[in-house]
Design a protein around this motif. Sequence first.
Motif, PDB file in Angstrom:
ATOM      1  N   TRP A 234      -2.851 -11.186  13.626  1.00 33.14           N
ATOM      2  CA  TRP A 234      -2.887 -11.087  12.181  1.00 33.14           C
ATOM      3  C   TRP A 234      -1.755 -11.886  11.537  1.00 33.14           C
TER       4      TRP A 234
ATOM      5  N   HIS B  96      -1.982 -14.101   8.212  1.00 31.22           N
ATOM      6  CA  HIS B  96      -1.123 -13.782   7.071  1.00 31.22           C
ATOM      7  C   HIS B  96      -0.337 -15.009   6.635  1.00 31.22           C
TER       8      HIS B  96
ATOM      9  N   HIS C 144      -2.517 -17.424   4.916  1.00 33.50           N
ATOM     10  CA  HIS C 144      -2.809 -16.927   3.556  1.00 33.50           C
ATOM     11  C   HIS C 144      -1.651 -17.235   2.616  1.00 33.50           C
ATOM     12  N   LEU C 145      -0.418 -17.043   3.096  1.00 29.87           N
ATOM     13  CA  LEU C 145       0.740 -17.301   2.252  1.00 29.87           C
ATOM     14  C   LEU C 145       0.854 -18.783   1.924  1.00 29.87           C
TER      15      LEU C 145
ATOM     16  N   VAL D  53      -2.383 -13.285  -7.687  1.00 33.60           N
ATOM     17  CA  VAL D  53      -1.007 -13.278  -8.167  1.00 33.60           C
ATOM     18  C   VAL D  53      -0.535 -14.717  -8.360  1.00 33.60           C
TER      19      VAL D  53
ATOM     20  N   LYS E 205      14.267 -11.792 -14.813  1.00 36.88           N
ATOM     21  CA  LYS E 205      15.700 -11.528 -14.959  1.00 36.88           C
ATOM     22  C   LYS E 205      16.497 -12.740 -14.496  1.00 36.88           C
TER      23      LYS E 205
ATOM     24  N   TRP F 272      -0.746  14.759   3.173  1.00 34.29           N
ATOM     25  CA  TRP F 272      -1.828  13.783   3.169  1.00 34.29           C
ATOM     26  C   TRP F 272      -2.691  13.906   4.403  1.00 34.29           C
TER      27      TRP F 272
ATOM     28  N   LYS G 291       1.851  -7.315 -11.985  1.00 31.67           N
ATOM     29  CA  LYS G 291       2.928  -6.942 -11.078  1.00 31.67           C
ATOM     30  C   LYS G 291       3.560  -5.619 -11.482  1.00 31.67           C
TER      31      LYS G 291
ATOM     32  N   MET H 260      11.078  -3.515 -17.111  1.00 36.63           N
ATOM     33  CA  MET H 260      11.876  -3.835 -15.935  1.00 36.63           C
ATOM     34  C   MET H 260      12.266  -2.587 -15.181  1.00 36.63           C
TER      35      MET H 260
ATOM     36  N   ASP I 230      12.318  -9.291  -0.469  1.00 35.35           N
ATOM     37  CA  ASP I 230      11.500 -10.371  -1.002  1.00 35.35           C
ATOM     38  C   ASP I 230      10.462 -10.859  -0.021  1.00 35.35           C
TER      39      ASP I 230
ATOM     40  N   ASN J 113       8.164  -9.240   1.361  1.00 40.56           N
ATOM     41  CA  ASN J 113       7.000  -8.350   1.312  1.00 40.56           C
ATOM     42  C   ASN J 113       7.094  -7.135   2.211  1.00 40.56           C
TER      43      ASN J 113
ATOM     44  N   ASN K   1       5.363  -2.848   6.845  1.00 41.19           N
ATOM     45  CA  ASN K   1       4.615  -3.974   6.294  1.00 41.19           C
ATOM     46  C   ASN K   1       3.334  -3.487   5.699  1.00 41.19           C
TER      47      ASN K   1
ATOM     48  N   GLU L 192       1.619  -7.332  -0.094  1.00 42.03           N
ATOM     49  CA  GLU L 192       1.280  -8.746   0.040  1.00 42.03           C
ATOM     50  C   GLU L 192       2.156  -9.642  -0.799  1.00 42.03           C
ATOM     51  N   ASN L 193       3.098  -9.059  -1.504  1.00 45.47           N
ATOM     52  CA  ASN L 193       4.009  -9.880  -2.257  1.00 45.47           C
ATOM     53  C   ASN L 193       5.316  -9.112  -2.311  1.00 45.47           C
ATOM     54  N   ARG L 194       6.330  -9.683  -2.954  1.00 43.35           N
ATOM     55  CA  ARG L 194       7.636  -9.053  -2.815  1.00 43.35           C
ATOM     56  C   ARG L 194       7.647  -7.600  -3.289  1.00 43.35           C
TER      57      ARG L 194
ATOM     58  N   TRP M 169       4.829  -6.823  -6.322  1.00 48.76           N
ATOM     59  CA  TRP M 169       4.153  -7.782  -7.170  1.00 48.76           C
ATOM     60  C   TRP M 169       2.688  -7.949  -6.819  1.00 48.76           C
ATOM     61  N   ASP M 170       2.231  -7.310  -5.755  1.00 45.21           N
ATOM     62  CA  ASP M 170       0.809  -7.412  -5.426  1.00 45.21           C
ATOM     63  C   ASP M 170       0.005  -6.356  -6.182  1.00 45.21           C
ATOM     64  N   GLN M 171       0.597  -5.765  -7.223  1.00 41.91           N
ATOM     65  CA  GLN M 171      -0.077  -4.839  -8.151  1.00 41.91           C
ATOM     66  C   GLN M 171      -0.386  -3.477  -7.558  1.00 41.91           C
TER      67      GLN M 171
ATOM     68  N   VAL N 163       2.455   4.944  -1.083  1.00 40.81           N
ATOM     69  CA  VAL N 163       3.228   6.124  -0.742  1.00 40.81           C
ATOM     70  C   VAL N 163       3.267   6.228   0.775  1.00 40.81           C
TER      71      VAL N 163
END
Lengths: 561, 345
Positions: free
Chosen positions: A123, A127, A130-131, A254, A262, A388, B61, B105, B295, B297, B314, B317-319, B337-339, B343
């Motif tokens: 994988w 991955h 994909h990046l 994205v 910032k 859970w 994000k 923020m 950063d 991910n 892991n 999919e983003n930071r 940032w992958d929305q 949990v």
Amino acid sequence: MVTMNSNEKAAPKACQQGSSRDVTKSSKEEKENEKKERKERENLIANLPPSVQALMATIPSPEESPNYLAYKKMEAIIEKMQDENTGVPVRTVKSFMSKIPSVFTGSELVAWLGRHLNLEDSWEALHLSHLLAAHGYLFPIDDHCLTVKNDNTYYRFQTPYFWPSNQWEPENTDYAVYLCKRTMQNKARLELADYEAESLARLQKMFSRKWEFIFMQAEAQSKVDKKRDKLERKVLDSQERAFWDLHRPMPGCVNTTELDPKKLSRINALKQKRLQQCQELIMQHNLKNNPIVTITNAQESEEEIQKNSEIVKENGECSRTELATLEDDKPSIESQIEAAKRQVAVLKARLERRNVRVSKVAEMFISYCEQYGEYDAFLTPPEWPNPWISDTTELWDQEKQCKEPLPLRRVRRWSFSLRELLRDPPGREHFAKFLSKEFSGENLKFWLAVQDLKALPICRVASCAKDIWKEFLDSNAPSPVNIDAASRELTRVRVESGKPDRYCFDQAQAHVYHLMKSDSYSRYLRSEMYKDILNGSKKKTSVKGIRSIVSFTGRKETSSN
Amino acid sequence: MPKDDAETTALKKELNDLIAKCKADQEKVADAKLAEKCGDMGDVQRIRLVVKKSLKGHINKVNSVHYSGDSRHCVTGSLDGKLIIWDTWSGNKVQVIPLRSAWVMSVAFAPSGNFVACGGMDNMCTVYDVNNRDATGAAKMVRELAGYEGFLSSCRFLDDTHIMTGSGDMKICVWDLEAGKREVDFNAHAGDVVSISLAPDMKTFVTGSVDRTCKLWDVRAEKEKQTFFGHEADVNSVCYHPGGQAFATASEDKTARLFDIRSDQQLGHYTPPGNAGFTSCGLSFSGRYLLAGSDDNSIHSWDTLKVAHTGTLNAHENRVTSISIAPNGIALASCSWDQSVRVWG
């Protein structure tokens, strides 16, 4: 394999400029212009005083943008992939009635990555590819979504001209020109997607005044495109589309070119500040080196003579402004001195602090971790099943409930410190009951009242403080609290000063807390009440309880025997 | 640049001497290394957290997440201009609060669970009442705290009537929510204040800033009690140790560190196997695990005492922009940032 040659680079550049110049000529002219600009800039910089040059060196350059290093690394991998012999095999595929130029399949890409980077997990290669796609270095030829699938779908490399490391930041006008151009092409497969149509409508509204200009640019670009070879055009079109997919992603994807706002605002603010400082320095430098020249030609007209006097005045004023700048220097020296003095004071205070040795501190950490280890859900599984996995909310419900029987772990925690005991509502109640038996309940009540005072809004602080004073600390208070005379006097002064704030009882509260901790708390832990609740929780919540009854009866029998 | 005169040079020399003395003092106290002292402790296992729930609902994000005091609900703020309060057990959205400004923020949940606050590039902190709805059906906006000269970078509730904020204008403010007034307002750092963490006893707090220092403050005073140096780039996040005697920090310089308050120095230095800056950090309930969102991910975790890397989580999919550990230690919420918000338990 199609190589990225300079023609392809130059052609999109010409397109961007919107004029139909000859392709090769434009590239040469471009390079010459660039060289000229660079030389000019270097000359300019060399003419600036060294202090300004040093300052300019601190302006954050594009290379310091946070994503740049990541881009460089990706480009290193991409270059290896594009190698003719050892790279990913790129070829032209024949399909139905046409050829698909310079593509490779997703599975080839994933396999190459796995081999050349020695990736263990399957994988990981997927991955990583994909990046690479998400950052715009390769793209699927059929889809707007920049991702890679491990199958026979076709992908293409992005031309270095469009690489994100070139710090593009394309404008909405460019996007409008591009979408407009797309609508002029008659092929069905190049129709706009829904989100692109919406964007185009929006941009038309935004740029309604200069829409003609945009339309002209789009027309010019599509004319240039039509002249080009079919296959080449396919490749360029797809690369341009991928470029826009990166900078204006379709909904659901994205945008990887965005920086943390910032950081961006900070970098911009820093650039502005440095530029301003450079300008000020240049001004000062010029003032020093180029004093205003006064005209001394006797043949000048009356106007000129008046101008002279004005210039002289200006000169005088100028020298005043120079003085002013000198004076500005003085306050800055003074402010520097002040800041330095403050720092000296802080450091001296720091030296006088008594610090605990690291070995001791480490021991304290170890004991804390061991004590609380069994309460850490990441280390030991909690008493109640994971909500859970078991699909119940027992964990949270049990925590909230305050009736007996309480679980043993919870009651045991009360013995760790007075803070733990007071933190848990049933612990507080139990402790209050114990204290009332010992006729020292007013300490706890006082402590709780002051805690509540700290959480009150400003308008109620004054009246509440007075109430607390009357209730606990006054000479004929109904629940007198035992504190030393000094604290009492201090508190009295603050409460009766007319503006009691929420921290006026702090010293008294600390004293009471210490009393409770050393005296009442230790007695509580050794008391019968606490032992009962500890045992009570044991019996009622575990099977051991039944066994203990059994053994009790066993003992009875033996004793009777 | 103004030239140095005699007084300035003398002061500079004195400063340098003092700094050297402080450092020497620190080394005297540092008679042992944390990892060595804990060498004979049992090894802690590799982190076994797994994604238990993936909370999907944001369409842009997600910048910040914070757990409520009941350890079951959390609030997340995202660039789509919404605050969503989730029930982490079922994954349901308890409330969706539309915001006036999309640039959120930082978010905070009051420990009582009655209020949420958010703020960001709009230079304001807005507080909403979770239990009362207004005419449109969204949570009632209780207060709009304005007057900042920089963006709002972090906020934390002290209790239901007080909120503390740190902002890009380098200040810390404590507001009284009933009156809507500032109670305390002081210049804290030489750069944007990026993160605030309250001690378990609420008497002190720690702030992290882009000037690479962390400072320890008393809630009542306006002067810092202690300053901690050591990071080489912006400090992105601070988190108090549950024992109240130390705090963990995560920084842009790709390390996380553990600073101790009693010995006034850095105890632990944690580096990830990869090479990415950290955006947020948290400590587990006993303080044994230090987790930091990064950063690259993933979320890295270390054994704080043995200074060893114990694994990565892991799934994003983003930071990873922010993580929050439940007050009772049962779970970890992370947003990215992958929305999505995840949990882990």
